[in-house]
Design a protein around this motif. Structure first.
Motif, PDB file in Angstrom:
ATOM      1  N   LEU A 142      -2.214  -8.687 -50.523  1.00 30.77           N
ATOM      2  CA  LEU A 142      -1.120  -9.418 -49.873  1.00 30.77           C
ATOM      3  C   LEU A 142      -1.713 -10.633 -49.181  1.00 30.77           C
ATOM      4  O   LEU A 142      -2.720 -10.526 -48.480  1.00 30.77           O
ATOM      5  CB  LEU A 142      -0.430  -8.511 -48.844  1.00 30.77           C
ATOM      6  N   PHE A 143      -1.097 -11.802 -49.418  1.00 34.14           N
ATOM      7  CA  PHE A 143      -1.463 -13.025 -48.702  1.00 34.14           C
ATOM      8  C   PHE A 143      -0.253 -13.488 -47.901  1.00 34.14           C
ATOM      9  O   PHE A 143       0.859 -13.500 -48.450  1.00 34.14           O
ATOM     10  CB  PHE A 143      -1.822 -14.163 -49.671  1.00 34.14           C
ATOM     11  N   TYR A 144      -0.453 -13.899 -46.675  1.00 30.08           N
ATOM     12  CA  TYR A 144       0.653 -14.534 -45.949  1.00 30.08           C
ATOM     13  C   TYR A 144       0.127 -15.548 -44.943  1.00 30.08           C
ATOM     14  O   TYR A 144      -1.025 -15.475 -44.521  1.00 30.08           O
ATOM     15  CB  TYR A 144       1.568 -13.497 -45.293  1.00 30.08           C
ATOM     16  N   THR A 145       1.000 -16.478 -44.600  1.00 25.86           N
ATOM     17  CA  THR A 145       0.621 -17.485 -43.611  1.00 25.86           C
ATOM     18  C   THR A 145       1.019 -17.007 -42.211  1.00 25.86           C
ATOM     19  O   THR A 145       1.863 -16.104 -42.081  1.00 25.86           O
ATOM     20  CB  THR A 145       1.334 -18.827 -43.887  1.00 25.86           C
ATOM     21  N   ALA A 190      -0.054 -23.218 -50.558  1.00 29.45           N
ATOM     22  CA  ALA A 190       0.558 -24.175 -51.492  1.00 29.45           C
ATOM     23  C   ALA A 190      -0.045 -24.040 -52.888  1.00 29.45           C
ATOM     24  O   ALA A 190       0.635 -24.263 -53.895  1.00 29.45           O
ATOM     25  CB  ALA A 190       0.382 -25.599 -50.972  1.00 29.45           C
ATOM     26  N   LEU A 191      -1.321 -23.655 -52.937  1.00 27.28           N
ATOM     27  CA  LEU A 191      -2.002 -23.493 -54.224  1.00 27.28           C
ATOM     28  C   LEU A 191      -1.438 -22.302 -55.008  1.00 27.28           C
ATOM     29  O   LEU A 191      -1.477 -22.285 -56.243  1.00 27.28           O
ATOM     30  CB  LEU A 191      -3.503 -23.275 -53.961  1.00 27.28           C
ATOM     31  N   LEU A 192      -0.918 -21.316 -54.300  1.00 29.25           N
ATOM     32  CA  LEU A 192      -0.384 -20.106 -54.948  1.00 29.25           C
ATOM     33  C   LEU A 192       1.081 -20.254 -55.320  1.00 29.25           C
ATOM     34  O   LEU A 192       1.622 -19.459 -56.077  1.00 29.25           O
ATOM     35  CB  LEU A 192      -0.532 -18.903 -54.012  1.00 29.25           C
ATOM     36  N   SER A 193       1.736 -21.297 -54.771  1.00 23.67           N
ATOM     37  CA  SER A 193       3.191 -21.357 -54.860  1.00 23.67           C
ATOM     38  C   SER A 193       3.713 -22.053 -56.112  1.00 23.67           C
ATOM     39  O   SER A 193       3.131 -23.020 -56.594  1.00 23.67           O
ATOM     40  CB  SER A 193       3.752 -22.073 -53.633  1.00 23.67           C
ATOM     41  N   ASP A 194       4.819 -21.533 -56.609  1.00 25.85           N
ATOM     42  CA  ASP A 194       5.525 -22.116 -57.744  1.00 25.85           C
ATOM     43  C   ASP A 194       6.817 -22.786 -57.283  1.00 25.85           C
ATOM     44  O   ASP A 194       7.598 -23.267 -58.084  1.00 25.85           O
ATOM     45  CB  ASP A 194       5.835 -20.989 -58.746  1.00 25.85           C
ATOM     46  N   THR A 195       7.068 -22.815 -55.988  1.00 19.48           N
ATOM     47  CA  THR A 195       8.334 -23.337 -55.473  1.00 19.48           C
ATOM     48  C   THR A 195       8.108 -24.570 -54.606  1.00 19.48           C
ATOM     49  O   THR A 195       6.988 -24.831 -54.155  1.00 19.48           O
ATOM     50  CB  THR A 195       9.056 -22.270 -54.615  1.00 19.48           C
ATOM     51  N   LYS A 196       9.219 -25.300 -54.380  1.00 19.45           N
ATOM     52  CA  LYS A 196       9.125 -26.517 -53.578  1.00 19.45           C
ATOM     53  C   LYS A 196       8.890 -26.200 -52.109  1.00 19.45           C
ATOM     54  O   LYS A 196       8.172 -26.909 -51.423  1.00 19.45           O
ATOM     55  CB  LYS A 196      10.421 -27.330 -53.725  1.00 19.45           C
ATOM     56  N   THR A 197       9.575 -25.163 -51.619  1.00 16.63           N
ATOM     57  CA  THR A 197       9.444 -24.797 -50.212  1.00 16.63           C
ATOM     58  C   THR A 197       8.932 -23.354 -50.115  1.00 16.63           C
ATOM     59  O   THR A 197       9.715 -22.424 -49.979  1.00 16.63           O
ATOM     60  CB  THR A 197      10.800 -24.918 -49.479  1.00 16.63           C
ATOM     61  N   PRO A 198       7.587 -23.194 -50.192  1.00 18.08           N
ATOM     62  CA  PRO A 198       7.011 -21.842 -50.192  1.00 18.08           C
ATOM     63  C   PRO A 198       7.307 -21.092 -48.889  1.00 18.08           C
ATOM     64  O   PRO A 198       7.292 -21.689 -47.809  1.00 18.08           O
ATOM     65  CB  PRO A 198       5.507 -22.090 -50.329  1.00 18.08           C
ATOM     66  N   GLN A 199       7.581 -19.785 -49.013  1.00 19.41           N
ATOM     67  CA  GLN A 199       7.774 -18.962 -47.813  1.00 19.41           C
ATOM     68  C   GLN A 199       6.433 -18.508 -47.249  1.00 19.41           C
ATOM     69  O   GLN A 199       6.372 -18.012 -46.122  1.00 19.41           O
ATOM     70  CB  GLN A 199       8.626 -17.733 -48.169  1.00 19.41           C
ATOM     71  N   GLY A 200       5.379 -18.654 -48.049  1.00 18.92           N
ATOM     72  CA  GLY A 200       4.052 -18.268 -47.558  1.00 18.92           C
ATOM     73  C   GLY A 200       3.763 -16.779 -47.642  1.00 18.92           C
ATOM     74  O   GLY A 200       2.965 -16.258 -46.859  1.00 18.92           O
ATOM     75  N   VAL A 201       4.419 -16.074 -48.580  1.00 15.64           N
ATOM     76  CA  VAL A 201       4.153 -14.644 -48.793  1.00 15.64           C
ATOM     77  C   VAL A 201       3.895 -14.425 -50.286  1.00 15.64           C
ATOM     78  O   VAL A 201       4.718 -14.835 -51.124  1.00 15.64           O
ATOM     79  CB  VAL A 201       5.340 -13.760 -48.337  1.00 15.64           C
ATOM     80  N   PHE A 202       2.772 -13.799 -50.616  1.00 16.99           N
ATOM     81  CA  PHE A 202       2.362 -13.609 -52.018  1.00 16.99           C
ATOM     82  C   PHE A 202       1.694 -12.251 -52.173  1.00 16.99           C
ATOM     83  O   PHE A 202       0.985 -11.804 -51.262  1.00 16.99           O
ATOM     84  CB  PHE A 202       1.344 -14.678 -52.434  1.00 16.99           C
ATOM     85  N   GLU A 220     -12.767 -17.872 -53.906  1.00 10.51           N
ATOM     86  CA  GLU A 220     -12.661 -17.270 -55.241  1.00 10.51           C
ATOM     87  C   GLU A 220     -11.436 -16.353 -55.372  1.00 10.51           C
ATOM     88  O   GLU A 220     -10.818 -16.269 -56.425  1.00 10.51           O
ATOM     89  CB  GLU A 220     -13.945 -16.484 -55.571  1.00 10.51           C
ATOM     90  N   ILE A 221     -11.110 -15.649 -54.289  1.00 12.36           N
ATOM     91  CA  ILE A 221      -9.947 -14.740 -54.317  1.00 12.36           C
ATOM     92  C   ILE A 221      -8.660 -15.543 -54.530  1.00 12.36           C
ATOM     93  O   ILE A 221      -7.773 -15.143 -55.281  1.00 12.36           O
ATOM     94  CB  ILE A 221      -9.881 -13.932 -52.991  1.00 12.36           C
ATOM     95  N   ILE A 222      -8.588 -16.685 -53.873  1.00  9.42           N
ATOM     96  CA  ILE A 222      -7.415 -17.560 -54.008  1.00  9.42           C
ATOM     97  C   ILE A 222      -7.351 -18.185 -55.397  1.00  9.42           C
ATOM     98  O   ILE A 222      -6.286 -18.234 -56.035  1.00  9.42           O
ATOM     99  CB  ILE A 222      -7.460 -18.674 -52.919  1.00  9.42           C
ATOM    100  N   LYS A 223      -8.492 -18.652 -55.878  1.00  7.38           N
ATOM    101  CA  LYS A 223      -8.506 -19.291 -57.199  1.00  7.38           C
ATOM    102  C   LYS A 223      -8.044 -18.305 -58.278  1.00  7.38           C
ATOM    103  O   LYS A 223      -7.323 -18.672 -59.205  1.00  7.38           O
ATOM    104  CB  LYS A 223      -9.911 -19.829 -57.512  1.00  7.38           C
ATOM    105  N   ARG A 224      -8.466 -17.048 -58.110  1.00  6.09           N
ATOM    106  CA  ARG A 224      -8.089 -16.023 -59.077  1.00  6.09           C
ATOM    107  C   ARG A 224      -6.572 -15.733 -58.990  1.00  6.09           C
ATOM    108  O   ARG A 224      -5.888 -15.625 -60.007  1.00  6.09           O
ATOM    109  CB  ARG A 224      -8.893 -14.757 -58.743  1.00  6.09           C
ATOM    110  N   ALA A 225      -6.056 -15.656 -57.780  1.00  8.22           N
ATOM    111  CA  ALA A 225      -4.623 -15.393 -57.596  1.00  8.22           C
ATOM    112  C   ALA A 225      -3.790 -16.550 -58.167  1.00  8.22           C
ATOM    113  O   ALA A 225      -2.760 -16.334 -58.811  1.00  8.22           O
ATOM    114  CB  ALA A 225      -4.312 -15.184 -56.116  1.00  8.22           C
ATOM    115  N   ALA A 226      -4.265 -17.791 -57.955  1.00 10.91           N
ATOM    116  CA  ALA A 226      -3.540 -18.954 -58.480  1.00 10.91           C
ATOM    117  C   ALA A 226      -3.538 -18.937 -60.006  1.00 10.91           C
ATOM    118  O   ALA A 226      -2.537 -19.297 -60.640  1.00 10.91           O
ATOM    119  CB  ALA A 226      -4.180 -20.240 -57.955  1.00 10.91           C
TER     120      ALA A 226
END
Lengths: 269, 269
Positions: free
Chosen positions: B53-56, B86-98, B11-17
């Motif tokens: 903060l989200f990061y991979t 990837a669900l949070l990203s607006d770019t082709k090559t996500p850096q994995g930090v949101f 749910e936290i991810i869905k909300r952030a997306a």
């Protein structure tokens, strides 16, 4: 009725696609590919020599007026199927209109530069969108031409052509790998050569007397001008800024610098 | 060790997306999503309140320094798997930090505008890259703030945030659907209100006296300002140009107009 091309293996198509993707093939052939109804029409209106026009049946209905103007000057015309058009396209939603155009002869030799104008010289601009935007602004402001120095990206790449909104067809430009030796030539011909630097100790661009023909040198976004170019120029100039100066991007700073160079000529008070 | 999120159904991810994709959800929540190591670090450095903060795991190795600065101020921290990122990203090559960030309170009310500064007012700017570029230039030149009038695109959209290079975090801005009534307010408060128009009969921007606090109105690329806004302003101004004036794009003309407004304050001769 123009000939129909149905195969992606067609040699004419393969050659046109290669003109879109390979800068060295463009240079070797002296040709480049233009995509889009409006941009191809701009090429025709700007007197660019159009060797080949390709369009889809769908495009001929949607862009009848644009195509009419292009057809009048195109030397060869082909209708292509959409899957063939996709091979030529650099965009997500192709309009299905493409032209193979001839580069202007002689426009790339610095020796041909016209005296009496103000010029912009760019060093190592890597981003095609930035380069296109700068060429577009240069044309709007009435700059005499642009010198592309060092390893700038190719002005004939699809992205630069698009971002320049056709300025590439009309604005004189000059390719010159070695900018330092070019500065020697400019100085001999009576041009003032100014290096734009992010250094508050440099002369303010607003206090420069632009009566004499001037070449203004602008570096790339990340690194600015090389030390050798700055040293060779007759002076250095900067944009005085109250805010967060590091925020000014390459095309905005080039716009302000060109504007200052042209301000008085444009009738500015 | 932060909690790991492995499911795209979290749910936290869905909300952030949803914060990334839906402007109305952003407004309702008073929150927005920032993507990218450098931009998230900029948010932290600019005093933006970072809720999450989200990061991979990959990002934690690559962007250790940036993440360190963000972690110091983030209220909640999660590690996410790449397919979740990837669900949070607006770019082709996500850096994995949101980061989920909080909008500044009160900054959107025109009544809070500070006197004594020069402002830019934009009407119906639709292109996020243009809007971001203009905000970035406004910050560099030291503009007091930007009024977003009519139906401008959302400043908190991923594309505007990215193109603004973080100017959204620092530059005051004011949302005002009805620009005409805003002009009344500005006039009452002693601001000069100027409409930028592509009309050579208008006053040249170079001959304007910018001693008094001024609000400069700039319209969208295709249509310019609406007639109602032009009529309500105390005057109209134009950029005198020698070249192909129709070639000047929205962000380049905004850059030149803002520059002229700030030229003397910036120490220009």
């Amino acid at each position: 009725m123009p000939e129909l091309i149905t195969s992606r293996q067609n040699e004419i198509i393969k050659r046109a696609a290669r003109l879109s993707s390979a800068a060295d093939f463009r240079r070797e052939q002296g040709l480049f590919l233009v995509e889009g109804a409006r941009l191809c029409r701009d090429a025709a209106q700007s007197g660019v020599c159009i060797r080949t026009l390709f369009y889809t049946a769908q495009a001929s209905e949607k862009y009848t007026e644009y195509l009419g103007e292009i057809q009048r000057t195109a030397q060869e015309i082909y209708i292509v199927e959409p899957h063939v058009a996709a091979l030529l396209s650099d965009t997500k939603t192709p309009q299905g209109v493409f032209c193979v155009c001839q580069m202007r002869a002689g426009s790339d030799k610095l020796e041909n530069i016209e005296p009496g104008f103000h010029y912009l010289a760019l060093e190592n601009i890597q981003d095609p969108a930035n380069l296109g935007a700068v060429l577009r602004t240069a044309e709007a402001l009435g700059i005499g031409g642009v010198i592309l120095g060092g390893s700038c990206c190719d002005v004939y790449s699809p992205k630069v052509l698009r971002a320049s909104m056709g300025a590439v067809f009309r604005l004189p430009f000059y390719l010159q790998a070695d900018l330092v030796s070019a500065i020697g030539l400019f100085n001999k011909r009576g041009f003032v050569t100014l290096a734009a630097v992010p250094d508050s100790a440099a002369q303010k661009i607003t206090s420069v007397d632009f009566q004499k023909p001037t070449v203004l040198f602008v570096g790339n976004e990340g690194n600015g001008l090389t030390a050798a170019v700055i040293a060779a120029c007759s002076g250095s100039v900067t944009i005085p800024m109250l805010g967060r100066a590091e925020s000014l991007n390459a095309s905005a700073s080039a716009a302000i610098l060109m504007w200052e160079m042209m301000r008085e000529k444009s009738g500015g008070a």
